[in-house]
Write an enzyme that holds these catalytic residues in place. Structure first.
Site, short mmCIF file in Angstrom:
data_model
loop_
_atom_site.label_atom_id
_atom_site.label_comp_id
_atom_site.label_asym_id
_atom_site.label_seq_id
_atom_site.Cartn_x
_atom_site.Cartn_y
_atom_site.Cartn_z
N HIS A 369 6.46 30.93 57.19
CA HIS A 369 6.09 29.56 57.49
C HIS A 369 7.23 28.58 57.31
O HIS A 369 7.22 27.51 57.89
CB HIS A 369 4.84 29.17 56.71
CG HIS A 369 3.63 29.52 57.50
ND1 HIS A 369 3.43 30.80 57.93
CD2 HIS A 369 2.63 28.77 58.00
CE1 HIS A 369 2.32 30.82 58.65
NE2 HIS A 369 1.82 29.61 58.71
N CYS A 681 -0.03 35.40 71.41
CA CYS A 681 0.53 34.20 70.79
C CYS A 681 1.60 34.50 69.74
O CYS A 681 2.18 33.58 69.17
CB CYS A 681 -0.57 33.34 70.18
SG CYS A 681 -1.36 34.11 68.78
C1 PEP Z 1 0.90 36.40 64.53
O1 PEP Z 1 0.64 37.03 63.51
O2 PEP Z 1 1.45 36.92 65.53
C2 PEP Z 1 0.59 34.97 64.65
C3 PEP Z 1 0.72 34.33 65.79
O3 PEP Z 1 0.19 34.35 63.54
P1 PEP Z 1 1.17 33.87 62.36
O4 PEP Z 1 2.59 34.02 62.85
O5 PEP Z 1 0.82 32.47 62.06
O6 PEP Z 1 0.82 34.81 61.26
#
Ligand code: PEP
Ligand code: MG
Length: 755
Positions: A369, A681
C-alpha cells in the site's frame, strides 16, 4: 594488574554502557575506569574506521584531551596501528626506541615509556585498540597483557552494541559523510513511477533527536522565546494540516493531530520548562523530554503507538528549529529526493505535502500500500536493498528513474542528457488526452472495456480527463489506513459520493474494506500476527466486525443512489463467506429502506478472485456473483507462495508462470459460461506484455491505474482478437516457465506488445 578484579569490572563496563547516552561518554568512562584499576598513567582508546583503514583517538585518560579526534593512524602505522594490523598485543618497556613508534607532538605521551596495546575486535572484525602507558620503571607483565586482552574483548562487545544502538557508526553530523566512492548507480525496483533529478537527503538525520541532543547551540534561550516557538509551531502544524486536507480530502485524517496534541500537552511543556529552569539549554531540554516521551511510545506493543514515536521526533525538531528562528529549515525536504529506511503511509503524505520530489526506500519495510499510495500521490519511488545509499552525503545530485528502478548518484552529463531527452518524450496529461480514443478496441474492432483503479480521490483527475469507462476498483481501505481511527459512516459517505459524482452513468465498483495483511490499520491491528498475509484480514475482518462492515456498506449504498453501483468483496475463499457478506448488504438495504434513507437498492454484487481456493469452485461462484474482478496481485502471491512485498523473492513472482496462466484461463471460462461479468484489476492488467494473452483467453474488461490507461488502450489496439487467441493458446500449451518466457520475448520482438 589483578586479572580477577578486572574481570569483575566487566559488569561495571556493561553498566557504563547502559548509563551512557553517547559513545563519547561510554569511552571516557571506560578509560577512566581501566586507568584507575590498572594503575596506569594513561589509558586510551582508538576506534577503527574500516573504510578509511584508519584509527582515531576517541578517548584518553592521561594524554592531552585536545588530541581526541585529532590523532589518527593508518592501519599498521605506529605501534598502535601495528597491534591492530597484526591483531596481537604489543608490549614495550621503552616504546620511544621502537622503530615503529610514531611521535605526535603536543599529546605528551613521550613521558610514558612503558607501553601496552591490545587490539579490540569482534570475531575477525577490527574495531580499535586499547592502550595503557606508564613510566618506564613500571613496565607491563604477561598477566597484565592477559587482563587487558580480557577487557578489550569485552569492550569490543560493548562498543559494537553501542555503535548499533547509539548510531555512532557515523561521524558527528557536522562532518560530511564519505560517500562510498564506487556508488554511481544503483538498480532498484519501481514502487511508483516517475522521474526526479534533485539533491539527496537522508531522512531523519537533521531531524533526529540525537542530532538535537549533541548539537552545540552557542547561546541560551529564554522561556519567552520557548513560548513563541511553541506558538509558531502550532500555526505551522495547523497550516500543514489544512494543506493536506485541501490536497487529499479523503486521506486528510488528522495526520498532524499527534503533534498538536503533544504540543498542547501541559505535561510535555511543563517538563521542558522545568529542565530549562534547572539550567539545561532549551533545545536540549526539548530533545530530552521528547526522547523520554518517545521511549514510552516505542516500548508499546501497538504499531500505532510506535508510529506516533516518529511524530514526537518530528515535533521536537520543528520546535527546536522555530526556537532557533530557523523556521525555513523545517522545509528542508522540499525539492529533495528523500532516502529512508522505512516509511508509514502518513509519512508519505507528509513528505508529499512538503514538496518532496522522490523517495528511495532502502531495505524492506515497504507494504504494497505504500507503493500504491505513492502512485496516487504521483511520488516517484524506488525500493532497493543497497544500504550504501544511506551514506550518500546530503545535497548529492540524484537522478531517479523510477520507471526503470534506476538511481544515478551524481550522474554525468551523458546520463543527464539521455534522461532529459526521455523526459521531453514523456507524454503530459494533455498529450495523453489527445491520444486517448473514446472507445477501446482491439486491432480488429472488438470492443474492450477500460476501467480504472482508484486509491485516492486525487486519482480521479486523470481518470475523468482520459474518459475511462468507469471505476473497476475503488480500494476503500485508503481512508481507513491513513486515518488514525475508523472513519464514520458520514465521513465515508462524503468520500464515496465524490467518487460516484465524478463519473455519472458509468459503473462504479466499490471494494469493501481490504484491511489486514500488509494493509495495516495501525489503530486496530494491535495483535501481532505471525503471518498477517494469511491472518485476520479483508472479508474475514469485515465479517468479524459486522458493525464496521455494515456502516461501510450503508455509506456505499447511500452514496451509490442513482448510480451503476457495484459492490465487491475482497479475499473471498468460500461460497459461505460470499453469502454471509451478501447478507450484510441485504440487511443494510432493508435497514435503509425501513428508515426511509435514499440509497441504491439494486447494486450488483461481486467478488475479487484472488485466492487459489476459488479456482476449483469457480463455476459455483460464477453462478452466485454478478461479477468477478481478478486480483492477480494476490492470486499470484498465494498460488506461487511468493510474498508480493518481499524483495528477495521477487524473482519468483511470475505472472507468466504456467500455473497462473492456466488458472486465469479457467476463471475466464467459468465467467463466460455462467454469464458472469469479469474484469482484471491486478497489476497484470497494465503490464502490456500480457495484454495479448489476456485478450486471447477472453478478458473483456481491464481495470488499471489512471496513469496506465493510455498504454493499456494502445496495447489492446495493437493486437487482433484472432492473433491474441493464437498467442494465448500457445502460452497455455507450455508447462515450463522458460518456454513461456521465450514466447513472450518472441512477441516482444514482433511488436505485438510494447513491454
Ligand atoms: C490484487 O490483489 O490484485 C488487487 C487488485 O488488490 P490489492 O492489490 O489491493 O490487494
Ligand atoms: Mg488483493
Amino acid at each position: 594488574m589483578d586479572n580477577e578484579r578486572l574481570l569483575c569490572d566487566i559488569s561495571e563496563l556493561n553498566h557504563l554502557f547502559r548509563n551512557s547516552a553517547s559513545i563519547e561518554t561510554l569511552l571516557n568512562k571506560a578509560v577512566e575506569m581501566v586507568a584507575e584499576r590498572t594503575q596506569a598513567a594513561v589509558c586510551s582508546i582508538y576506534l577503527y574506521n574500516p573504510e578509511k583503514q584508519e584509527l582515531t583517538l576517541r578517548a584518553t585518560k592521561g594524554l592531552n584531551p585536545d588530541a581526541v579526534g585529532r590523532v589518527r593512524l593508518k592501519l599498521g602505522q605506529g605501534l598502535t596501528g601495528l597491534a591492530l594490523k597484526e591483531m596481537r598485543a604489543i608490549c614495550e618497556t621503552d616504546a620511544n626506541r621502537n622503530p615503529n613508534y610514531k611521535f605526535f607532538p603536543g599529546i605528551f605521551e613521550e613521558r610514558y615509556n612503558a607501553f601496552l596495546a591490545v587490539p579490540i575486535a569482534r570475531g575477525v572484525s577490527k574495531m580499535g585498540v586499547l592502550i595503557l602507558q606508564r613510566n618506564s620503571d613500571q613496565c607491563f607483565s604477561e598477566p597484565d597483557i592477559k587482563a587487558l586482552e580480557t577487557v578489550a574483548s569485552q569492550l569490543g562487545n560493548i562498543i559494537e552494541n553501542a555503535q548499533f544502538i547509539m548510531g555512532i557508526h557515523e561521524p558527528p553530523p557536522e562532518t560530511p559523510k564519505s560517500m562510498p566512492t564506487e556508488l554511481k548507480f544503483v538498480k532498484g525496483k519501481m514502487a511508483a513511477e516517475g522521474f526526479a533529478y534533485a539533491p539527496a537527503m537522508v531522512l531523519n538525520k537533521h531531524r533526529s533527536l540525537s542530532y538535537l541532543l549533541h548539537h552545540d547551540y552557542g547561546r541560551t534561550y529564554t522561556l519567552e522565546e520557548l513560548h513563541n516557538a511553541v506558538a509558531a509551531t502550532e500555526t505551522q502544524l495547523e497550516q500543514l494540516q489544512e494543506q493536506v486536507e485541501s490536497k487529499l480530502s479523503d486521506a486528510a485524517s488528522l495526520i498532524f493531530a499527534a503533534h498538536l496534541m503533544i504540543l498542547k500537552d501541559q505535561d510535555f511543556l511543563g517538563r521542558v520548562v522545568r529542565q530549562i529552569e534547572a539550567g539545561i539549554s532549551a533545545p536540549v531540554a526539548i530533545a530530552e523530554v521528547a526522547t523520554n516521551y518517545m521511549q514510552n511510545f516505542l516500548t508499546s506493543d501497538s504499531p500505532y503507538m510506535r508510529e506516533k514515536a516518529n511524530d514526537i521526533e518530528d515535533l521536537a525538531v520543528r520546535l527546536v528549529n522555530n526556537l532557533l528562528s530557523k523556521g525555513d529549515e523545517i522545509d528542508v525536504y522540499r525539492d529533495h529526493v528523500i532516502i529512508t529506511r522505512g516509511l508509514f503511509p502518513s509519512d508519505l503524505l507528509k513528505l508529499s505535502s512538503e514538496g518532496v520530489r522522490a523517495v528511495v526506500l532502502v531495505g524492506g519495510g515497504v507494504t504494497s500500500h505504500i507503493s500504491i499510495l505513492a502512485r496516487s500521490l504521483a511520488m516517484p519511488m524506488v525500493i532497493t536493498d543497497n544500504f550504501d545509499l544511506l551514506k550518500v552525503p546530503d545535497g548529492t545530485p540524484l537522478l531517479i528513474d523510477a520507471e526503470m528502478g534506476n538511481i544515478f548518484v551524481d550522474p554525468d552529463d551523458h546520463v543527464l542528457e539521455t534522461f532529459w531527452s526521455r523526459q521531453r518524450a514523456r507524454l503530459t496529461l494533455s498529450d495523453q488526452k489527445k491520444l486517448m480514443k473514446p472507445v477501446t478496441t482491439t486491432a480488429d474492432g472488438s470492443r474492450i472495456q477500460l476501467l480504472c483503479n482508484i486509491n485516492l480521490l486525487t486519482d480521479l483527475k486523470v481518470a475523468t480527463e482520459l474518459h475511462c469507462d468507469g471505476i473497476g476498483l475503488y480500494r476503500t481501505e485508503f481512508p481507513f489506513i491513513i486515518r488514525n481511527t475508523f472513519p464514520s459512516e458520514a465521513e465515508q459517505y462524503v468520500i464515496y459520493r465524490k467518487l460516484v459524482e465524478s463519473m455519472p452513468g458509468k459503473p462504479i465498483t466499490f471494494r469493501t474494506l481490504d484491511a489486514g495483511g500488509d494493509k495495516i490499520l495501525s489503530y486496530y491491528h494491535d495483535i501481532k500476527e505471525q503471518n498477517p498475509a494469511m491472518g485476520m484480514r479483508s472479508i474475514r475482518f469485515s465479517l468479524q466486525n459486522k458493525a464496521i462492515f455494515a456502516e461501510q456498506v450503508r455509506a456505499i449504498l447511500r452514496a451509490g443512489a442513482g448510480a451503476d453501483l457495484r459492490i465487491m468483496f475482497p479475499m473471498i475463499s468460500s461460497v459461505d463467506e460470499f453469502h454471509e457478506a451478501r447478507e450484510v448488504v441485504r440487511e443494510s438495504m432493508a435497514w435503509l429502506a425501513a428508515h426511509g434513507v435514499e440509497h441504491n437498492d439494486q447494486p450488483k454484487l461481486g467478488m475479487m478472485v484472488e485466492l487459489p481456493a476459488v479456482v476449483d469452485l469457480v463455476d459455483d461462484f460464477a453462478r452466485e456473483a454478478d461479477f468477478f474482478s481478478v486480483g492477480t496481485n494476490d492470486l499470484i502471491q498465494f498460488l506461487l507462495a511468493v510474498d508480493r512485498t518481499n524483495e528477495s523473492v521477487a524473482g519468483f513472482y511470475l505472472p507468466h508462470h504456467p500455473a497462473v496462466l492456466r488458472v486465469l484461463n479457467r476463471i475466464v471460462r467459468a465467467a463466460v459460461e455462467n454469464d458472469c461479468d469479469l474484469s482484471i484489476c491486478g497489476d497484470m492488467a497494465h503490464q502490456t506484455q500480457y495484454t495479448p494473452f489476456l485478450l486471447g483467453i477472453g478478458v473483456p474488461t481491464f481495470s488499471v491505474d489512471p496513469v496506465y490507461l493510455l498504454r493499456t488502450q494502445q496495447a489492446v489496439a495493437a493486437v487482433s482478437l484472432s492473433e491474441a487467441r493464437e498467442i494465448a493458446r500457445e502460452m497455455l500449451s507450455k508447462s515450463r516457465i522458460s518456454d513461456v518466457t521465450a514466447l513472450l520475448n518472441q512477441e516482444k520482438e514482433r511488436g505485438t506488445s510494447d513491454a
